[in-house]
Write an enzyme that holds these catalytic residues in place. Structure first.
Site, PDB file in Angstrom:
ATOM      1  N   ASP A  96      59.712  52.866  49.324  1.00 32.21           N
ATOM      2  CA  ASP A  96      58.670  54.274  49.416  1.00 32.21           C
ATOM      3  C   ASP A  96      59.384  55.019  50.251  1.00 32.21           C
ATOM      4  O   ASP A  96      60.666  55.273  50.523  1.00 32.21           O
ATOM      5  CB  ASP A  96      57.420  53.553  50.247  1.00 32.21           C
ATOM      6  CG  ASP A  96      57.829  52.814  51.522  1.00 32.21           C
ATOM      7  OD1 ASP A  96      58.844  52.881  52.241  1.00 32.21           O
ATOM      8  OD2 ASP A  96      57.066  52.130  52.132  1.00 32.21           O
ATOM      9  N   ALA A  97      58.580  56.247  50.538  1.00 32.37           N
ATOM     10  CA  ALA A  97      59.266  57.315  51.412  1.00 32.37           C
ATOM     11  C   ALA A  97      59.993  56.973  52.772  1.00 32.37           C
ATOM     12  O   ALA A  97      60.880  57.556  53.339  1.00 32.37           O
ATOM     13  CB  ALA A  97      58.357  58.408  51.799  1.00 32.37           C
TER      14      ALA A  97
END
Length: 139
Positions: free
Chosen positions: A19-20
């Site tokens: 994810d980010a």
């Protein structure tokens, strides 16, 4: 590697699975569980596609994951899977995901999935004997 009712699989974390924040996205752990489960069954001579051709389905009834420490891109994960039977037509897979390292592998997540043996029509069924023997009774 498969011994008795325990299997082990190595998976390399891909960039697309993060994810980010740079962590493996939480839902991907359930995908890792599925990969470990289907690989174990295939190694034992019962790939999902063959079971389905024989009219044996094992849909997930319950799934649970406890997140302990994050995995990241580039990690190699060791997934240990234990198979047990919960009754005549239900089975359970328990999972441990560890990050492989030069030291002791770090525990990242644990979890389980529970399944029922069903026909394509959605009716419960007893598993074929050769498949049932892969799932010892739960203690």
């Amino acid at each position: 590697m498969t011994l008795d009712n325990v299997s082990q699989l190595r998976i390399a974390v891909r960039y697309s699975e993060t994810d980010a924040m740079g962590f493996v996205y939480y839902a991907n752990y359930l995908i890792y569980f599925e990969v470990a489960r289907t690989t174990a069954l295939a190694e034992l001579g019962h790939p999902y596609w063959e079971m389905e051709k024989q009219g044996v389905l094992i849909p997930v009834l319950r799934a649970h994951c406890e997140y302990i420490s994050p995995a990241r891109y580039g990690n190699t994960l060791l997934i240990r899977t234990v198979r047990t039977r919960l009754g005549h037509a239900r089975i359970r897979f328990e999972y441990e995901i560890r990050r492989e390292s030069e030291e002791a592998p770090l525990l990242l997540a644990t979890g389980f999935t529970e399944h029922a043996f069903m026909s394509p029509a959605g009716k419960p069924l007893r598993p074929p004997a050769d498949l049932a023997k892969l799932f010892p009774e739960a203690a």
